[in-house]
Design a protein around this motif. Structure first.
Motif, PDB file in Angstrom:
ATOM      1  N   GLY A   1       0.791  -1.215  -0.005  1.00 35.88           N
ATOM      2  CA  GLY A   1      -0.040   0.102   0.126  1.00 35.88           C
ATOM      3  C   GLY A   1       0.914   1.143   0.070  1.00 35.88           C
ATOM      4  N   ILE A   2       0.387   2.427   0.450  1.00 35.04           N
ATOM      5  CA  ILE A   2       1.148   3.590   0.305  1.00 35.04           C
ATOM      6  C   ILE A   2       2.257   3.652   1.338  1.00 35.04           C
ATOM      7  CG2 ILE A   2      -0.742   5.118  -0.633  1.00 35.04           C
ATOM      8  CD1 ILE A   2      -1.092   6.232   2.096  1.00 35.04           C
ATOM      9  N   GLU A   3       2.108   2.853   2.314  1.00 38.67           N
ATOM     10  CA  GLU A   3       3.186   2.677   3.220  1.00 38.67           C
ATOM     11  C   GLU A   3       4.766   2.126   2.537  1.00 38.67           C
ATOM     12  OE1 GLU A   3       0.917  -1.177   3.940  1.00 38.67           O
ATOM     13  OE2 GLU A   3       0.596   1.063   3.370  1.00 38.67           O
ATOM     14  N   PHE A   4       4.293   1.422   1.714  1.00 42.93           N
ATOM     15  CA  PHE A   4       5.431   0.701   0.782  1.00 42.93           C
ATOM     16  C   PHE A   4       6.663   1.704   0.455  1.00 42.93           C
ATOM     17  CE2 PHE A   4       7.553  -0.613  -3.368  1.00 42.93           C
ATOM     18  CZ  PHE A   4       8.290  -1.657  -2.949  1.00 42.93           C
ATOM     19  N   TYR A   5       6.267   2.895  -0.075  1.00 44.75           N
ATOM     20  CA  TYR A   5       6.880   3.849  -0.544  1.00 44.75           C
ATOM     21  C   TYR A   5       7.887   4.677   0.433  1.00 44.75           C
ATOM     22  CZ  TYR A   5       3.542   2.539  -4.099  1.00 44.75           C
ATOM     23  OH  TYR A   5       2.824   1.723  -5.057  1.00 44.75           O
ATOM     24  N   GLN A   6       7.126   4.970   1.468  1.00 45.13           N
ATOM     25  CA  GLN A   6       7.874   5.358   2.727  1.00 45.13           C
ATOM     26  C   GLN A   6       9.067   4.448   3.141  1.00 45.13           C
ATOM     27  OE1 GLN A   6       7.820   8.730   3.929  1.00 45.13           O
ATOM     28  NE2 GLN A   6       9.669   7.851   4.817  1.00 45.13           N
ATOM     29  N   LEU A   7       8.670   3.224   3.479  1.00 46.50           N
ATOM     30  CA  LEU A   7       9.665   2.031   3.762  1.00 46.50           C
ATOM     31  C   LEU A   7      10.918   2.100   2.762  1.00 46.50           C
ATOM     32  CD1 LEU A   7       7.254  -0.696   4.901  1.00 46.50           C
ATOM     33  CD2 LEU A   7       8.793   0.444   6.510  1.00 46.50           C
ATOM     34  N   LEU A   8      10.410   2.362   1.371  1.00 44.54           N
ATOM     35  CA  LEU A   8      11.538   2.067   0.424  1.00 44.54           C
ATOM     36  C   LEU A   8      12.162   3.429   0.737  1.00 44.54           C
ATOM     37  CD1 LEU A   8      12.440   0.026  -1.873  1.00 44.54           C
ATOM     38  CD2 LEU A   8      10.876   1.375  -3.444  1.00 44.54           C
ATOM     39  N   ALA A   9      11.903   4.688   0.510  1.00 45.86           N
ATOM     40  CA  ALA A   9      12.656   5.763   0.883  1.00 45.86           C
ATOM     41  C   ALA A   9      13.528   5.648   2.056  1.00 45.86           C
ATOM     42  CB  ALA A   9      11.568   7.088   0.822  1.00 45.86           C
ATOM     43  N   ASP A  10      13.102   5.168   3.099  1.00 49.21           N
ATOM     44  CA  ASP A  10      13.692   4.907   4.442  1.00 49.21           C
ATOM     45  C   ASP A  10      14.946   4.250   4.107  1.00 49.21           C
ATOM     46  OD1 ASP A  10      11.971   6.541   5.628  1.00 49.21           O
ATOM     47  OD2 ASP A  10      11.064   4.997   6.754  1.00 49.21           O
ATOM     48  N   LYS A  11      14.739   2.827   3.404  1.00 44.31           N
ATOM     49  CA  LYS A  11      15.773   2.111   2.964  1.00 44.31           C
ATOM     50  C   LYS A  11      16.845   2.887   2.168  1.00 44.31           C
ATOM     51  CE  LYS A  11      16.820  -1.811   0.131  1.00 44.31           C
ATOM     52  NZ  LYS A  11      16.055  -2.772  -0.774  1.00 44.31           N
TER      53      LYS A  11
ATOM     54  N   ILE B   1       4.016   7.896  -3.822  1.00 46.13           N
ATOM     55  CA  ILE B   1       5.372   7.709  -4.524  1.00 46.13           C
ATOM     56  C   ILE B   1       5.985   8.939  -4.723  1.00 46.13           C
ATOM     57  CG2 ILE B   1       6.300   7.017  -6.441  1.00 46.13           C
ATOM     58  CD1 ILE B   1       4.037   5.306  -7.028  1.00 46.13           C
ATOM     59  N   LEU B   2       5.646  10.207  -4.828  1.00 45.74           N
ATOM     60  CA  LEU B   2       6.278  11.478  -4.995  1.00 45.74           C
ATOM     61  C   LEU B   2       6.547  11.973  -3.597  1.00 45.74           C
ATOM     62  CD1 LEU B   2       4.368  13.198  -7.666  1.00 45.74           C
ATOM     63  CD2 LEU B   2       6.307  11.995  -8.127  1.00 45.74           C
ATOM     64  N   ALA B   3       5.709  11.679  -2.790  1.00 43.07           N
ATOM     65  CA  ALA B   3       6.207  12.312  -1.302  1.00 43.07           C
ATOM     66  C   ALA B   3       7.179  11.589  -0.744  1.00 43.07           C
ATOM     67  CB  ALA B   3       4.810  12.269  -0.330  1.00 43.07           C
ATOM     68  N   ALA B   4       7.341  10.354  -0.964  1.00 45.53           N
ATOM     69  CA  ALA B   4       8.739   9.414  -0.477  1.00 45.53           C
ATOM     70  C   ALA B   4       9.782   9.999  -1.228  1.00 45.53           C
ATOM     71  CB  ALA B   4       8.206   7.865  -0.702  1.00 45.53           C
ATOM     72  N   GLY B   5       9.749   9.898  -2.555  1.00 45.14           N
ATOM     73  CA  GLY B   5      10.744  10.277  -3.266  1.00 45.14           C
ATOM     74  C   GLY B   5      11.255  11.580  -3.248  1.00 45.14           C
ATOM     75  N   PHE B   6      10.284  12.566  -2.978  1.00 51.26           N
ATOM     76  CA  PHE B   6      10.767  13.917  -2.574  1.00 51.26           C
ATOM     77  C   PHE B   6      11.879  14.106  -1.479  1.00 51.26           C
ATOM     78  CE2 PHE B   6      10.593  17.836  -0.082  1.00 51.26           C
ATOM     79  CZ  PHE B   6      10.990  18.905  -1.221  1.00 51.26           C
ATOM     80  N   GLN B   7      11.496  12.837  -0.512  1.00 52.03           N
ATOM     81  CA  GLN B   7      12.647  13.010   0.766  1.00 52.03           C
ATOM     82  C   GLN B   7      14.080  12.586   0.234  1.00 52.03           C
ATOM     83  OE1 GLN B   7      10.892  10.833   3.925  1.00 52.03           O
ATOM     84  NE2 GLN B   7       9.026  11.093   3.239  1.00 52.03           N
ATOM     85  N   ILE B   8      14.105  11.721  -0.657  1.00 47.98           N
ATOM     86  CA  ILE B   8      15.333  11.558  -1.239  1.00 47.98           C
ATOM     87  C   ILE B   8      15.927  12.597  -1.807  1.00 47.98           C
ATOM     88  CG2 ILE B   8      16.551   9.939  -2.791  1.00 47.98           C
ATOM     89  CD1 ILE B   8      14.297   7.784  -2.423  1.00 47.98           C
ATOM     90  N   ARG B   9      15.217  13.395  -2.912  1.00 48.90           N
ATOM     91  CA  ARG B   9      15.548  14.231  -3.762  1.00 48.90           C
ATOM     92  C   ARG B   9      15.917  15.468  -2.757  1.00 48.90           C
ATOM     93  NH1 ARG B   9      15.235  19.482  -5.658  1.00 48.90           N
ATOM     94  NH2 ARG B   9      14.151  19.757  -7.638  1.00 48.90           N
ATOM     95  N   ASN B  10      15.172  15.651  -1.847  1.00 45.00           N
ATOM     96  CA  ASN B  10      15.473  16.767  -0.878  1.00 45.00           C
ATOM     97  C   ASN B  10      16.942  16.472   0.083  1.00 45.00           C
ATOM     98  OD1 ASN B  10      14.700  19.149   0.243  1.00 45.00           O
ATOM     99  ND2 ASN B  10      14.507  18.077   2.287  1.00 45.00           N
ATOM    100  N   ARG B  11      17.367  15.286   0.191  1.00 45.52           N
ATOM    101  CA  ARG B  11      18.445  14.824   0.771  1.00 45.52           C
ATOM    102  C   ARG B  11      19.688  15.185   0.097  1.00 45.52           C
ATOM    103  NH1 ARG B  11      20.809  10.428   3.875  1.00 45.52           N
ATOM    104  NH2 ARG B  11      18.967  10.673   5.326  1.00 45.52           N
TER     105      ARG B  11
END
Length: 343
Positions: free
Chosen positions: A17-27, A53-63
């Motif tokens: 579900g949508i939690e998958f993308y946050q877990l993936l970003a954390d990884k 997906i974009l919310a989680a991906g933005f955390q990577i981009r922002n880093r």
């Protein structure tokens, strides 16, 4: 599916579900790498998952890039007259598209374009010729103009000259070229459906010559050429393995008169998922929204910059882009800022 991580948490198929993308970003933010299976899950996600997906991906981009956007300016220094049969390209020998045909431009025209690139706030001036590879006259022209541009303007130079041998790559490095663009375009298994006059291995070899010469590698691809999601993932994985520095992701403009006329069947959400997948797979490298963004992302163009950190400003090689003023406004409205250096 299992989310592979050093952490103890796992996620199986029924739970995705949508939690998958946050877990993936954390990884990814913890230093882990996205697997093929995980990358494919992003591409095949329901459209309703795109905001997550974009919310989680933005955390990577922002880093890695904060809220900055790098601008690149394309200059078609030689148009048409190409002996290759790349099916997507309006300049190929198999294209009947009415495109300008001219040999490499004179110094004055290339300098004028560099002035325009600088005025538009570009970080990189991309000098492009249509060719299988550069001839001696074209190499000499590049060797002459690059030092002049760099002496007058604060621009990085990216050369896109086709296939290169090691000597040519070293000459480009010596005259001041910062990076070379040579796109993989698609996966190795799908490549023969896109071009038959050279191979995927030829393109890989050119990138290896660029790397050996000490220049940055710019390489990406085109979405919408009847490839499978697995092909897009394979291309991303190959780019990660090569260690490319900049990744332009194009969305096929099926130009009338080319073999791929009428082929692209893309939606804005499909384009956004592809951009996001590349950010997850290659988190710390420049990811550029490239040709076709106006056509296929349409009103969702700004959302692409939540994962991409770079874009072309102005026109493309044989197709028009949106006005630079509109790009600037889009960046400003997002609360982002143009940068001429990597933060």
């Amino acid at each position: 599916m299992t989310l592979q991580s050093d952490a103890t948490a796992t996620l199986t198929e029924p739970q995705i579900g949508i939690e998958f993308y946050q877990l993936l970003a954390d990884k990814v933010l913890d230093g882990g790498s996205v697997t093929r299976e995980e990358a494919l899950a992003i591409l095949e996600a329901p459209d309703a998952h795109v905001p997550a997906i974009l919310a989680a991906g933005f955390q990577i981009r922002n880093r890695y890039f904060g809220r900055t956007v790098q601008l690149n300016f394309l200059m078609s220094a030689k148009s048409g007259l190409c002996p290759e049969d790349c099916h997507y390209c309006s300049q190929s020998k198999v294209s009947e598209a009415p495109v300008p045909k001219y040999n490499i431009l004179k110094r004055e025209e290339l300098m004028k374009a560099a002035e325009q690139a600088s005025a538009q706030g570009a970080k990189t001036y991309c000098l492009v010729i249509s060719a299988r590879g550069p001839n001696e006259r074209e190499m000499a022209a590049v060797e002459q103009i690059v030092p002049e541009i760099k002496a007058k303007y604060d621009l990085d130079i990216c050369a896109c000259l086709g296939l290169l041998n090691q000597e040519q790559a070293e000459r480009l490095k010596a005259c001041g070229v910062d990076r070379v663009n040579h796109n993989l375009n698609t996966s190795e298994t799908h490549y023969a459906e896109v071009c038959t006059t050279h191979t995927y291995a030829d393109r890989i070899q050119t990138l290896k010559h660029v790397r050996a010469a000490g220049m940055e590698m710019c390489s990406g691809g085109i979405i919408g050429m009847d490839e499978r999601p697995e092909d897009v993932v394979s291309m991303a994985m190959d780019l990660r393995e090569l260690g490319v520095h900049s990744i332009p992701l194009n969305f096929l403009e099926s130009i009338e008169g080319t073999p791929f006329q009428g082929k692209a069947t893309l939606t804005p959400n499909k384009c956004l998922k592809a951009l996001a997948m590349f950010r997850f797979v290659i988190p710390d490298r420049e990811l550029r929204i490239s040709g076709g963004r106006e056509v296929h992302l349409r009103t969702l163009q700004p959302m692409g910059l939540y994962v991409a950190n770079s874009m072309f400003v102005g026109d493309y090689l044989t197709t028009k882009g949106q006005p630079p003023e509109a790009d600037r406004q889009m960046i400003e409205d997002l609360g982002f800022e143009v940068t001429t250096k990597v933060e």
